[in-house]
Design an enzyme around this catalytic site. Structure first.
Site, mmCIF file in Angstrom:
data_model
loop_
_atom_site.group_PDB
_atom_site.id
_atom_site.type_symbol
_atom_site.label_atom_id
_atom_site.label_comp_id
_atom_site.label_asym_id
_atom_site.label_seq_id
_atom_site.Cartn_x
_atom_site.Cartn_y
_atom_site.Cartn_z
ATOM 1 N N GLU A 226 0.853 -1.191 0.000
ATOM 2 C CA GLU A 226 0.000 0.000 0.000
ATOM 3 C C GLU A 226 0.887 1.237 0.000
ATOM 4 O O GLU A 226 0.664 2.177 -0.737
ATOM 5 C CB GLU A 226 -0.930 -0.002 1.217
ATOM 6 C CG GLU A 226 -1.833 1.226 1.240
ATOM 7 C CD GLU A 226 -2.897 1.216 2.329
ATOM 8 O OE1 GLU A 226 -3.201 0.145 2.875
ATOM 9 O OE2 GLU A 226 -3.422 2.305 2.634
ATOM 10 N N ARG A 304 -7.478 3.159 13.201
ATOM 11 C CA ARG A 304 -8.381 2.016 13.024
ATOM 12 C C ARG A 304 -8.383 1.133 14.274
ATOM 13 O O ARG A 304 -9.420 0.566 14.633
ATOM 14 C CB ARG A 304 -8.026 1.217 11.769
ATOM 15 C CG ARG A 304 -9.069 0.163 11.423
ATOM 16 C CD ARG A 304 -8.814 -0.527 10.091
ATOM 17 N NE ARG A 304 -9.337 0.185 8.940
ATOM 18 C CZ ARG A 304 -10.607 0.174 8.534
ATOM 19 N NH1 ARG A 304 -11.506 -0.533 9.192
ATOM 20 N NH2 ARG A 304 -10.983 0.849 7.484
ATOM 21 N N GLU A 706 -10.772 -7.953 4.399
ATOM 22 C CA GLU A 706 -10.103 -7.951 5.697
ATOM 23 C C GLU A 706 -10.877 -8.579 6.848
ATOM 24 O O GLU A 706 -10.279 -9.251 7.694
ATOM 25 C CB GLU A 706 -9.731 -6.514 6.081
ATOM 26 C CG GLU A 706 -8.711 -5.907 5.161
ATOM 27 C CD GLU A 706 -8.515 -4.433 5.450
ATOM 28 O OE1 GLU A 706 -9.391 -3.634 5.085
ATOM 29 O OE2 GLU A 706 -7.501 -4.085 6.050
HETATM 30 N N1 LUZ Z 1 -5.505 1.920 4.386
HETATM 31 C C1 LUZ Z 1 -5.724 3.210 4.655
HETATM 32 C C2 LUZ Z 1 -6.242 0.948 4.907
HETATM 33 O O1 LUZ Z 1 -5.003 4.066 4.161
HETATM 34 N N2 LUZ Z 1 -6.751 3.526 5.458
HETATM 35 C C3 LUZ Z 1 -7.551 2.612 6.022
HETATM 36 O O2 LUZ Z 1 -8.465 2.950 6.745
HETATM 37 C C4 LUZ Z 1 -7.287 1.263 5.749
HETATM 38 N N3 LUZ Z 1 -8.022 0.309 6.299
HETATM 39 C C5 LUZ Z 1 -7.742 -0.949 6.043
HETATM 40 C C6 LUZ Z 1 -6.690 -1.249 5.200
HETATM 41 N N4 LUZ Z 1 -5.962 -0.319 4.640
HETATM 42 MO MO1 MOS Z 2 -4.660 -2.891 3.203
HETATM 43 S S1 MOS Z 2 -4.140 -3.526 5.021
HETATM 44 O O1 MOS Z 2 -6.225 -2.970 2.866
HETATM 45 O O2 MOS Z 2 -3.514 -2.337 2.248
#
Ligand code: LUZ
Ligand code: MOS
Length: 750
Positions: A226, A304, A706
């Site tokens: 990510e 979160r 998730e």
């Molecule tokens: N990524 C993010 C995430 O930038 N914000 C989120 O709230 C999130 N939640 C789950 C997985 N990735």
């Molecule tokens: Mo994610 S933990 O939805 O990159």
């Protein structure tokens, strides 16, 4: 066949970044990482490496034409460390050579003189030193301090949970290809093509329009790409820019495990108070998140955690505090669940502690305190619907929790060494990026004159089946066969300013955008059809690849309609944009509506313990899960099964070990155990709740990526229950993962 076809994928025909045919003259980069966890760089001597056979160049921080910065939320992360290093493996230089082997060999010729500084690895220590990223955050509701005096029972304790290696099949990889007119094309294994584009532009000091980032299909990510795919793409781009040659950077498994961040380890303190009826009156917790050396996504992960502190339970008085503690470890990052598992395991530990204190089954306390529709979460949002209870009650009755617990007790009494344990694990997970602005998506749909359709969105196919779902949505919307539809590679040139494929939301957000685009196209095509058929447009529908007038098939088929529209000079392309409505959050007040909806479910987990050998296995996981009206039940089942196994891996198997100097010891697959088929539960049964259509999600489906991971938390408590059939172990100190070594320690009384 589309590059994202799941059948091709299973046949191993998928093309990952390292499989893309390389342009002539491609060079290969290898990364030189810091050997120490904290230090001041005195001299980095790359002369010998530069002179090594096959080496084209060695690049360090001084070679960066733009900003030496890749931090996404906080500008605290250099692309290449310059004067100070903050974790073992932090990139300091890259070697570029004519073969990958020579690039790696030349790394050995780099010499580094470094002034070592003290390093901190323990988040509580970092907190004590005041070394936090951002400020601590507290979310509260009711009056916790006043509630304690009304509690009949109060339990308190500490929970430590470990990190987790993503172990995506495809390691971090990028191929950067310079193009004419100062532009560059980058293939990246990323969940976030626009982040790569933006950061490369920043690093190279060029406009974003000069950078096209393209993703074909990523070989797994789980959050690890990510934010953390960006560095490797930017390094490849830097070298490609400086040398004006294509440059490929693929981390080998060893380097990937050493240099990239993982799930955040947490250490937390809790206090839970119950009234005489077993109702939760007050809950308080402090979460010390081990953030690693730089911010990365840590502050969002922590947010979160706070949002999921109470999991599926209604508690009137809550105060939870969390902080991101800076340590000298690689930056911990997004991992499926994104801070929620770390918080849920704390409240579950508290409930188990209460149940053991009161000598009642934990599931009865869980059941008594489940959220009802309308109940408030501490952050101000209210629960919609009754899926926490519906799934819980369905799981308890369908999987015979009562009678099995009685049966287990009998069998445990009759068996000296083999003991069984059972745990019920409810999950309530908020869907949306908690960072409200990320909840947006664009889509571009082209209909070609032969009737075939190409779809571009911001969604990255990472093996989660989003392409399959999008194809189904488009097929349904346009009324044509899915084989007519190609889900395109994800490219920043076709869809701009994309949010990452993350937060379980890719199908929700991109699906909604795609359906809007299809709606526009349909409107145009229906007008054309109405003209041809001489009927009002309101009577026209398109289905099964043909035009229907008032539910009667007409002779006008899809292909002919498209060609007619083209002859009439009607636009056969549409772009659309979707932003999830009604989301807001006020970080000052810590109140708002951060989620579109919640996904809930309940798992029943049974464990078998061999108390002689100190080994345990998970026999079965049986789940009632809410997927809404599933867009593809097979894809969703696969997501649930995979997430459950990954969750169990986190709680009882996977253990990251770091030596006293901050070097990862478990940096190979021989030392870092991950679930395999043999480890996986014999049975994973998934029953989907029906009649739970939710207006918050596309076509009444629900996000699935998730939430099921957290069912795996039940594995910990199922094994714990089995251990308690051998001896009493105190609940005040819970430590994950519950590995075989740890089981043996507990059986022998530490
Ligand atoms: N990524 C993010 C995430 O930038 N914000 C989120 O709230 C999130 N939640 C789950 C997985 N990735
Ligand atoms: Mo994610 S933990 O939805 O990159």
């Amino acid at each position: 066949m589309s590059a994202r076809d799941p059948i091709a994928h299973v046949r191993a025909e998928t093309c990952f970044v390292d499989d893309i045919p390389e342009p002539q003259g491609t060079l290969y980069a290898a990364v030189f990482g810091s050997p120490v966890a904290h230090g001041v760089v005195c001299v980095l001597d790359a002369n010998a490496a530069t002179a090594a056979p096959g080496v084209a160049a060695v690049f360090t921080a001084g070679d960066i034409p733009g900003e030496n910065q890749v931090g996404s939320m906080v500008a605290d992360q250099p692309l290449l460390a310059a004067d100070r290093v903050r974790y073992v493996g932090q990139p300091l230089a890259i070697v570029v050579a004519d073969t990958p082997t020579r690039a790696h060999q030349a790394l050995e010729n780099i010499t580094l003189t470094i002034d070592k500084r003290p390093a901190v690895f323990d988040p509580r220590q970092a907190a004590e030193n005041g070394d936090l990223i951002g400020l601590p955050r507290t979310i509260a509701m009711g009056n916790v301090d006043a509630a304690w005096s009304q509690c009949a029972t109060i339990v308190s304790g500490r929970v430590d949970s470990g990190g987790q290696e993503h172990l995506y099949l495809e390691t971090q990889a990028a191929l950067a290809i310079p193009r004419p007119c100062d532009s560059m094309h980058i293939f990246s294994a990323t969940q976030s093509p626009s982040s790569v584009q933006r950061t490369v532009a920043r690093v190279l000091a060029c406009p974003m329009h000069a950078i096209e980032v393209e993703v074909q299909r990523v070989g797994g990510a789980f959050g690890g790409k990510e934010d953390q795919a960006t560095t490797w793409a930017a390094l490849a781009a830097l070298a490609a820019h400086r040398l004006q040659r294509p440059v490929k950077l693929v981390l080998d498994r060893h380097a990937d495990m050493q240099m990239t961040g993982k799930r955040h380890p947490y250490t937390s303190d809790y206090r839970l108070g119950l009234d005489a009826d077993g109702r939760f009156l007050a809950f308080q917790a402090t979460y010390y998140q081990n953030a690693g050396a730089v911010a990365d996504l840590s502050t969002a992960v922590l947010e979160r955690s706070l949002f999921h502190a109470t999991n599926s339970y209604a508690i009137a008085n809550v105060r939870v505090t969390g902080m991101c503690c800076r340590t000298h470890l690689p930056p911990f990052t997004a991992f499926r669940g994104f801070g929620a598992p770390q918080a849920m395991v704390v409240i579950e530990a508290a409930i188990v502690a209460a149940a053991e204190t009161l000598n009642v089954p934990a599931w009865t306390l869980q059941q008594k305190n489940l959220l009802h529709g309308g109940d408030a979460f501490p952050f101000g949002m209210r629960m919609q619907g009754d899926t926490p209870q519906r799934s819980f009650d369905a799981a308890v009755s369908r999987f015979h929790v009562r009678s099995r617990l009685a049966d287990i007790e009998r069998r445990n009494a009759a068996s000296t060494f083999v003991k069984r344990g059972l745990a019920v694990m409810p999950v309530c997970f908020g869907i949306a990026f908690t960072t409200t602005m990320l909840n947006q998506a664009g889509a571009l749909v082209h209909v070609f004159v032969d009737g075939s359709v190409s779809v571009s969105t911001a969604a990255v196919e990472i093996g989660q089946g989003v392409a399959t779902k999008l194809r189904r949505m488009v097929a349904t919307a346009l009324g044509i066969d899915p084989t007519r539809i190609r889900i395109e590679n994800t490219s920043t040139a076709r869809v701009a300013n994309m949010s990452p494929t993350a937060a379980s939301s890719a199908a929700d957000l991109n699906g909604a955008a795609v359906r809007l685009a299809c709606g526009t196209l349909l409107q145009r095509l229906k007008t054309v059809a109405a003209g041809i058929q001489g009927v009002p447009a309101g009577q026209v529908t398109i289905r099964d690849g043909r035009v229907w007038i008032d539910d009667a098939p007409s002779p006008l088929v899809w292909d002919a309609l498209v060609q007619a529209a083209h002859r009439q000079r009607v636009d056969l392309s549409a772009h659309a944009f979707y932003a999830t409505p009604k989301l807001h959050y006020d970080r000052q007040r810590e109140k708002g509506r951060p989620f579109a909806y919640h996904v809930c479910g309940t798992a029943v987990v049974e464990a078998r313990l061999d108390a002689l050998r100190g080994t345990a296995s998970i026999e079965s996981v049986e789940i009632v899960h809410d997927a809404g009206r599933s867009l593809d039940p097979l894809v969703d089942r696969g997501q649930v099964e995979g997430a459950v196994v990954q969750g169990i891996g986190w709680t009882i198997l996977e253990e990251l070990m770091v030596d006293p100097d901050g070097r990862l010891l478990t940096d190979t697959l021989s030392t870092y155990k991950v679930p395999d088929l043999d480890f996986s539960p014999t049975t994973i049964e998934v029953v989907f709740l029906d009649d739970t259509a939710d207006p918050g999600a596309v076509m009444a489906s629900k996000a699935v990526g998730e939430p099921p991971l957290m069912y795996g938390i039940g594995a910990y408590f199922a094994i714990r229950a089995a251990i308690r059939a051998v001896r009493d172990v105190p609940a005040e100190r819970i430590r994950l993962p519950l590995t075989h070594a740890r089981i043996l320690q507990l059986l022998e009384g530490e």
